[in-house]
Design a protein around this motif. Structure first.
Motif, PDB file in Angstrom:
ATOM      1  N   GLY A  25      12.120   2.384  -8.308  1.00  0.00           N
ATOM      2  CA  GLY A  25      11.548   1.761  -9.487  1.00  0.00           C
ATOM      3  C   GLY A  25      11.360   0.260  -9.419  1.00  0.00           C
ATOM      4  N   VAL A  26      11.494  -0.327  -8.233  1.00  0.00           N
ATOM      5  CA  VAL A  26      11.307  -1.773  -8.104  1.00  0.00           C
ATOM      6  C   VAL A  26       9.810  -2.086  -8.130  1.00  0.00           C
ATOM      7  CG1 VAL A  26      11.667  -3.789  -6.622  1.00  0.00           C
ATOM      8  CG2 VAL A  26      13.428  -1.999  -6.765  1.00  0.00           C
ATOM      9  N   PRO A  27       9.347  -2.991  -9.001  1.00  0.00           N
ATOM     10  CA  PRO A  27       7.920  -3.323  -9.064  1.00  0.00           C
ATOM     11  C   PRO A  27       7.415  -3.887  -7.745  1.00  0.00           C
ATOM     12  CG  PRO A  27       9.072  -4.174 -10.986  1.00  0.00           C
ATOM     13  CD  PRO A  27      10.121  -3.709 -10.029  1.00  0.00           C
ATOM     14  N   VAL A  28       6.144  -3.705  -7.490  1.00  0.00           N
ATOM     15  CA  VAL A  28       5.597  -4.016  -6.181  1.00  0.00           C
ATOM     16  C   VAL A  28       5.706  -5.496  -5.828  1.00  0.00           C
ATOM     17  CG1 VAL A  28       3.210  -4.233  -7.039  1.00  0.00           C
ATOM     18  CG2 VAL A  28       3.636  -3.662  -4.641  1.00  0.00           C
ATOM     19  N   ARG A  29       5.418  -6.384  -6.764  1.00  0.00           N
ATOM     20  CA  ARG A  29       5.481  -7.814  -6.441  1.00  0.00           C
ATOM     21  C   ARG A  29       6.904  -8.199  -6.042  1.00  0.00           C
ATOM     22  NH1 ARG A  29       2.490  -9.608  -9.948  1.00  0.00           N
ATOM     23  NH2 ARG A  29       0.798 -10.568  -8.773  1.00  0.00           N
ATOM     24  N   GLN A  30       7.868  -7.712  -6.776  1.00  0.00           N
ATOM     25  CA  GLN A  30       9.266  -7.977  -6.446  1.00  0.00           C
ATOM     26  C   GLN A  30       9.634  -7.356  -5.102  1.00  0.00           C
ATOM     27  OE1 GLN A  30      12.069  -7.318  -9.668  1.00  0.00           O
ATOM     28  NE2 GLN A  30      13.633  -6.601  -8.235  1.00  0.00           N
ATOM     29  N   ALA A  31       9.113  -6.167  -4.827  1.00  0.00           N
ATOM     30  CA  ALA A  31       9.409  -5.482  -3.570  1.00  0.00           C
ATOM     31  C   ALA A  31       8.886  -6.277  -2.377  1.00  0.00           C
ATOM     32  CB  ALA A  31       8.810  -4.082  -3.583  1.00  0.00           C
TER      33      ALA A  31
ATOM     34  N   LEU B 220       0.829  -1.208   0.000  1.00  0.00           N
ATOM     35  CA  LEU B 220       0.000   0.000   0.000  1.00  0.00           C
ATOM     36  C   LEU B 220       0.864   1.259   0.000  1.00  0.00           C
ATOM     37  CD1 LEU B 220      -2.660  -1.164   2.603  1.00  0.00           C
ATOM     38  CD2 LEU B 220      -3.040  -0.834   0.150  1.00  0.00           C
ATOM     39  N   ALA B 221       1.957   1.236   0.769  1.00  0.00           N
ATOM     40  CA  ALA B 221       2.864   2.382   0.782  1.00  0.00           C
ATOM     41  C   ALA B 221       3.535   2.554  -0.577  1.00  0.00           C
ATOM     42  CB  ALA B 221       3.918   2.203   1.875  1.00  0.00           C
ATOM     43  N   HIS B 222       3.867   1.461  -1.212  1.00  0.00           N
ATOM     44  CA  HIS B 222       4.455   1.490  -2.551  1.00  0.00           C
ATOM     45  C   HIS B 222       3.490   2.173  -3.520  1.00  0.00           C
ATOM     46  CE1 HIS B 222       5.946  -0.053  -6.405  1.00  0.00           C
ATOM     47  NE2 HIS B 222       7.029  -0.497  -5.799  1.00  0.00           N
ATOM     48  N   ARG B 223       2.235   1.776  -3.482  1.00  0.00           N
ATOM     49  CA  ARG B 223       1.219   2.374  -4.359  1.00  0.00           C
ATOM     50  C   ARG B 223       1.097   3.876  -4.099  1.00  0.00           C
ATOM     51  NH1 ARG B 223      -4.807   0.022  -4.161  1.00  0.00           N
ATOM     52  NH2 ARG B 223      -4.505   0.433  -1.964  1.00  0.00           N
ATOM     53  N   ALA B 224       1.013   4.257  -2.821  1.00  0.00           N
ATOM     54  CA  ALA B 224       0.842   5.668  -2.473  1.00  0.00           C
ATOM     55  C   ALA B 224       2.057   6.490  -2.883  1.00  0.00           C
ATOM     56  CB  ALA B 224       0.582   5.807  -0.978  1.00  0.00           C
ATOM     57  N   CYS B 225       3.246   5.928  -2.709  1.00  0.00           N
ATOM     58  CA  CYS B 225       4.464   6.647  -3.085  1.00  0.00           C
ATOM     59  C   CYS B 225       4.538   6.837  -4.589  1.00  0.00           C
ATOM     60  CB  CYS B 225       5.691   5.888  -2.572  1.00  0.00           C
ATOM     61  SG  CYS B 225       7.256   6.730  -2.870  1.00  0.00           S
ATOM     62  N   ARG B 226       4.186   5.796  -5.341  1.00  0.00           N
ATOM     63  CA  ARG B 226       4.186   5.917  -6.796  1.00  0.00           C
ATOM     64  C   ARG B 226       3.192   6.978  -7.272  1.00  0.00           C
ATOM     65  NH1 ARG B 226       8.094   4.648  -9.895  1.00  0.00           N
ATOM     66  NH2 ARG B 226       6.621   4.406 -11.609  1.00  0.00           N
ATOM     67  N   ALA B 227       2.115   7.153  -6.492  1.00  0.00           N
ATOM     68  CA  ALA B 227       1.108   8.163  -6.844  1.00  0.00           C
ATOM     69  C   ALA B 227       1.500   9.551  -6.345  1.00  0.00           C
ATOM     70  CB  ALA B 227      -0.250   7.766  -6.263  1.00  0.00           C
TER      71      ALA B 227
END
Length: 255
Positions: free
Chosen positions: A172-178, A91-98
């Protein structure tokens, strides 16, 4: 539901990583993988080495041995760090990307509130702040620096999972990999603690990590499907062991 970005999402290492734009790692698409490897390396000083993730409490209570280590690790992945930390990271990854730092902070505060014991809260914030501090210097990304500044101003707790989500997104690391990388780092830390507690040896520790791979995959996919209200662990035995551990007269680990 959080839709995963493509595997080619975002830039690889850039300023501050020792690689200029167009360098070999970025040109070959290996930049994101190399970031993940660096962050999950046991030599990366995030503070994970000081944590047993409640394992020392189980060992003190003689509630775990070499034969039951895999089952305990599986339970922690599927009912502890998976629903809580891994979900918060996604969720943090999504918010940061946004570009929504307020949403990142909301995830951070929610995750912090779900950690029932003082020991676990302190471990999460200490390692998270250390991670943000070091990543600000290593990767020199404004998203990391801005969120670390917010944590320093005590506007957000700075839990480890959310810090990792910000760093992975910013690099830039994709979420699944992260998410998979962070869960593997948890497993490696757990196995390292088992070694130091003499619950296993080096060979069986590697077998433990390999055996956890399908469980990690399951935990990753579940984490990517959850939303903020779903964040939280249900590992009550681990919470009890952690509570006992923080009052122990002698202990090797901080958690």
């Amino acid at each position: 539901m959080y839709q995963e970005e493509s595997d080619t999402m975002g830039p690889g290492p850039g300023p501050g990583t020792g690689t200029a734009p167009g360098a070999a790692a970025t040109a070959t698409g290996l930049g994101q993988l190399l970031v993940s490897l660096q962050l999950t390396d046991s030599a990366f000083p995030s503070g994970f080495y000081t944590l047993s993730h409640s394992l020392e409490g189980f060992a003190h209570a003689k509630a775990v041995d070499s034969g039951t280590l895999p089952a305990l690790l599986e339970s922690l992945l599927l009912h502890g760090v998976g629903p809580a930390d891994a979900t918060a990271l996604a969720l943090a990854h999504r918010a940061c990307r946004a570009g929504d730092q307020d949403a990142v902070a909301a995830v951070d505060e929610h995750l912090f509130a779900t950690k029932l014991g003082r020991e676990m809260r302190q471990a999460a914030t200490r390692t998270g702040r250390q991670l943000l501090d070091l990543a600000s210097e290593v990767f020199e990304r404004p998203e990391i620096e801005d969120y670390f500044a917010r944590v320093v101003r005590r506007e957000a707790p700075g839990t480890q999972a959310v810090a990792a989500g910000v760093i992975y997104a910013a690099t830039g690391v994709p979420v699944r990999q992260a998410v998979a990388s962070d869960l593997f780092a948890f497993c490696a830390s757990f196995a390292g603690a088992a070694l130091r507690l003499r619950l296993t040896d080096h060979r069986r520790a590697q077998a433990l990590l390999h055996g956890a791979a399908p469980v990690i995959e399951e935990a990753v996919e579940a984490a990517l499907r959850r939303e903020l209200p779903d964040v939280g662990a249900t590992v009550f035995a681990s919470d009890i062991m952690s509570g006992r551990h923080e009052r122990a007269e002698a202990r090797l680990f901080a958690s």
